[in-house]
Write an enzyme that holds these catalytic residues in place. Structure first.
Site, PDB file in Angstrom:
ATOM      1  N   LYS A   1       3.878  -4.361 -11.524  1.00  0.00           N
ATOM      2  CA  LYS A   1       3.864  -6.342 -10.490  1.00  0.00           C
ATOM      3  C   LYS A   1       3.284  -7.318 -11.323  1.00  0.00           C
ATOM      4  O   LYS A   1       3.250  -8.778 -11.336  1.00  0.00           O
ATOM      5  CB  LYS A   1       2.747  -5.995  -9.209  1.00  0.00           C
TER       6      LYS A   1
ATOM      7  N   GLU B   1      13.639  -3.160   0.735  1.00  0.00           N
ATOM      8  CA  GLU B   1      13.792  -2.838   1.814  1.00  0.00           C
ATOM      9  C   GLU B   1      15.894  -2.728   2.225  1.00  0.00           C
ATOM     10  O   GLU B   1      16.254  -2.047   3.285  1.00  0.00           O
ATOM     11  CB  GLU B   1      13.778  -3.726   2.856  1.00  0.00           C
TER      12      GLU B   1
ATOM     13  N   ASP C   1      -2.201 -10.877  -3.967  1.00  0.00           N
ATOM     14  CA  ASP C   1      -1.010 -11.117  -3.301  1.00  0.00           C
ATOM     15  C   ASP C   1      -1.638 -10.516  -2.028  1.00  0.00           C
ATOM     16  O   ASP C   1      -2.019  -9.894  -2.215  1.00  0.00           O
ATOM     17  CB  ASP C   1       0.059 -10.269  -4.240  1.00  0.00           C
TER      18      ASP C   1
ATOM     19  N   GLU D   1       8.924 -14.331  -1.870  1.00  0.00           N
ATOM     20  CA  GLU D   1       7.586 -15.091  -1.285  1.00  0.00           C
ATOM     21  C   GLU D   1       6.767 -16.641  -1.935  1.00  0.00           C
ATOM     22  O   GLU D   1       7.844 -17.267  -1.549  1.00  0.00           O
ATOM     23  CB  GLU D   1       6.052 -14.271  -2.135  1.00  0.00           C
TER      24      GLU D   1
ATOM     25  N   ARG E   1       9.950  -0.534  -9.142  1.00  0.00           N
ATOM     26  CA  ARG E   1       9.349   0.381  -7.933  1.00  0.00           C
ATOM     27  C   ARG E   1       9.362   1.802  -8.221  1.00  0.00           C
ATOM     28  O   ARG E   1       8.044   2.031  -8.037  1.00  0.00           O
ATOM     29  CB  ARG E   1      10.800   0.371  -6.523  1.00  0.00           C
TER      30      ARG E   1
ATOM     31  N   THR F   1       5.332 -12.881 -12.843  1.00  0.00           N
ATOM     32  CA  THR F   1       5.503 -13.147 -11.389  1.00  0.00           C
ATOM     33  C   THR F   1       5.949 -15.337 -11.466  1.00  0.00           C
ATOM     34  O   THR F   1       6.104 -16.033 -12.182  1.00  0.00           O
ATOM     35  CB  THR F   1       3.939 -13.372 -10.579  1.00  0.00           C
TER      36      THR F   1
ATOM     37  N   ASP G   1       7.350 -12.469  -6.419  1.00  0.00           N
ATOM     38  CA  ASP G   1       6.912 -11.140  -7.229  1.00  0.00           C
ATOM     39  C   ASP G   1       7.751  -9.845  -7.759  1.00  0.00           C
ATOM     40  O   ASP G   1       7.590  -9.026  -6.866  1.00  0.00           O
ATOM     41  CB  ASP G   1       5.557 -10.949  -6.520  1.00  0.00           C
TER      42      ASP G   1
ATOM     43  N   GLU H   1      10.532 -10.469  -4.741  1.00  0.00           N
ATOM     44  CA  GLU H   1      10.296 -10.217  -3.536  1.00  0.00           C
ATOM     45  C   GLU H   1       9.432 -11.319  -3.279  1.00  0.00           C
ATOM     46  O   GLU H   1       9.287 -12.577  -3.916  1.00  0.00           O
ATOM     47  CB  GLU H   1       8.222  -9.395  -3.166  1.00  0.00           C
TER      48      GLU H   1
ATOM     49  N   HIS I   1       7.645  -6.042   6.661  1.00  0.00           N
ATOM     50  CA  HIS I   1       7.405  -5.896   5.229  1.00  0.00           C
ATOM     51  C   HIS I   1       6.853  -4.171   5.619  1.00  0.00           C
ATOM     52  O   HIS I   1       7.204  -3.310   5.224  1.00  0.00           O
ATOM     53  CB  HIS I   1       7.108  -6.855   4.583  1.00  0.00           C
TER      54      HIS I   1
ATOM     55  N   GLN J   1       5.620   1.334  -9.735  1.00  0.00           N
ATOM     56  CA  GLN J   1       4.660   1.698  -9.053  1.00  0.00           C
ATOM     57  C   GLN J   1       4.641   2.142  -8.163  1.00  0.00           C
ATOM     58  O   GLN J   1       3.375   2.728  -7.463  1.00  0.00           O
ATOM     59  CB  GLN J   1       5.367   0.304  -7.884  1.00  0.00           C
TER      60      GLN J   1
HETATM   61 CA    CA Z   1       3.962  -9.135  -3.172  1.00  0.00          CA
END
Ligand code: CA
Length: 416
Positions: A254, A365, A127, A202, A238, A258, A234, A200, A134, A241
């Site tokens: 993560k 975000e 990834d 992607e 948080r 996925t 993804d 996320e 971002h 993380q």
């Molecule tokens: Ca990612």
């Protein structure tokens, strides 16, 4: 005159004859095999192969197995021959399939009546972190605007090695993960289910032919190794993380799940939507530089539907062109030390955020770490994703009277 199929395809369908994405599907009464999507149907490539129509592609049986890896390994000349054969077969002007009702009966399946599977056996998954906005937004939250970007960010496409075993196809339920987190006001970590589950937005591309260990792929040859692109979510925890990521990067936050979309859109189908990559400052080192480096004009959206909502609501919109680093640069960088890639490996973009608030590609975000909850209909609001929420990502390229679409990648969150 635009290319047209004898199969009815709505103008806003993701899958006109100009697209023909590849996937692996399982009919109710059969084994998993390869097909291409056309309108609401799937053309069964194992049937065409069996009848000898794909002999110009390869002598081997590659479409009746449960993955596209062998086809991915054949390379661009074979992919182009296959596309030409399939477009000819499906064209409104060709009667070979159109007028053969027995063959049609055998060769077409309704998408609504099959189960889609992962398109490939994914050996390795990487990834990247290639959207400037971002990286800048997340860096601003962590270190303030002056130090938002790490010193290496504009010199190399930053990435981490992800986990392939937990990549799932769209539609798979997403189980909220348990893990270790450390509340800001606590002196010791606690164990429990994640309280800040995120998506996320992607994309990710599949590797075609690989490269031997010790033999980098130069950026000028990178395209020969790129089969096609899918949408990816993804999923990220948080709170897990925040506590675990230093100093080695993402791990359990993560790798619990996925999701990817089932249809792989080829670079051939994306060709009309190719754009020049924006100039990069500073100029990249020579191994990351090529003439006419490229990106694609792919519109991307995320939609959220809570358990109470009747229909999904679009919560953000972005574009593939918001990626600073190109897919050719990502591939060249990944192999520059001699790292070998293999057919079916998956290389993801990183969250694709743009410059505006509306184009932020994750809840982190969009809500600025939960400070500005997302307002939804009926007075609902979200800081993070909750159990029962379904998050879908969709993407398409708009052509003249047709769309080259990706379908969607969708997942509903269930409590652990
Ligand atoms: Ca990612």
């Amino acid at each position: 005159m635009a290319l047209r199929s004898f199969i009815d395809v709505a103008p806003d369908s993701a899958f006109p004859i100009q697209n023909l994405p590849y996937g692996i599907f399982k009919p109710r009464d059969g084994t998993a095999r390869a097909g291409v999507a056309i309108g609401e149907l799937i053309l069964d490539l194992s049937v065409l192969e069996e009848l000898g129509h794909l002999r110009d592609v390869t002598e081997q049986q590659i479409f009746s197995g449960g993955s596209l890896n062998a086809f991915m390994a054949t390379g661009r000349p074979a992919w182009k021959r296959t596309r030409a054969i399939l477009q000819n077969f499906l064209s409104a002007d060709n009667g070979a399939l159109r007028d053969n009702s027995e063959l049609r009966e055998h060769a077409f399946h309704k998408q609504s009546e099959v189960t889609m599977q992962l398109p490939a056996c994914i050996g390795d998954y990487t990834d990247f972190y290639s959207s400037y906005h971002h990286a800048h937004n997340v860096g601003t939250m962590l270190r303030g605007p002056e130090n938002a970007l790490m010193p290496n960010w504009k010199w190399l496409p930053v990435a981490y090695h992800g986990r392939a075993s937990s990549i799932v196809v769209s539609g798979t339920e997403v189980k909220r993960p348990h893990g270790q987190t450390k509340p800001a006001d606590a002196s010791a970590p606690v164990f429990g289910s994640s309280k800040s589950l995120d998506f996320e937005l992607e994309t990710a591309f599949f590797i075609g032919p690989g490269n031997p260990l010790g033999q980098p792929v130069s950026i000028d040859h990178a395209e020969e190794h790129i089969f096609g692109i899918v949408l990816m979510n993804d999923w990220s925890a948080r709170d897990i993380q925040t506590w675990e990521y230093q100093p080695l990067g993402p791990f359990l936050a993560k790798n619990f799940c996925t999701s990817i979309s089932p249809w792989v859109v080829t670079l051939e189908a994306l060709e009309p939507f190719r754009k020049n990559l924006s100039a990069q400052d500073p100029a990249p080192l020579p191994y990351l530089k090529r003439a006419n480096d490229f990106t694609f004009n792919i519109q991307l959206e995320a939609r959220l539907q809570t358990a109470r909502m009747r229909e999904p609501q679009t919560i953000m919109r972005t574009n593939f062109q918001n990626l600073y680093w190109s897919i050719a640069q990502q591939l060249a960088h990944h192999t520059v030390n001699g790292c070998n890639l293999q057919p079916g490996d998956l290389l993801a973009s990183g969250t694709i955020s743009g410059p505006t608030r509306e184009s932020r590609g994750c809840m982190l975000e969009l809500t600025w770490r939960g400070q500005n909850p997302l307002k939804l209909p009926d007075a609902e609001a979200r800081k993070w994703l909750e159990d029962g929420d379904t998050l879908s990502i969709t993407g398409w390229c708009q052509g003249e009277g047709y769309r080259v679409g990706f379908g969607e990648v969708s997942g509903r969150i269930v409590g652990a």
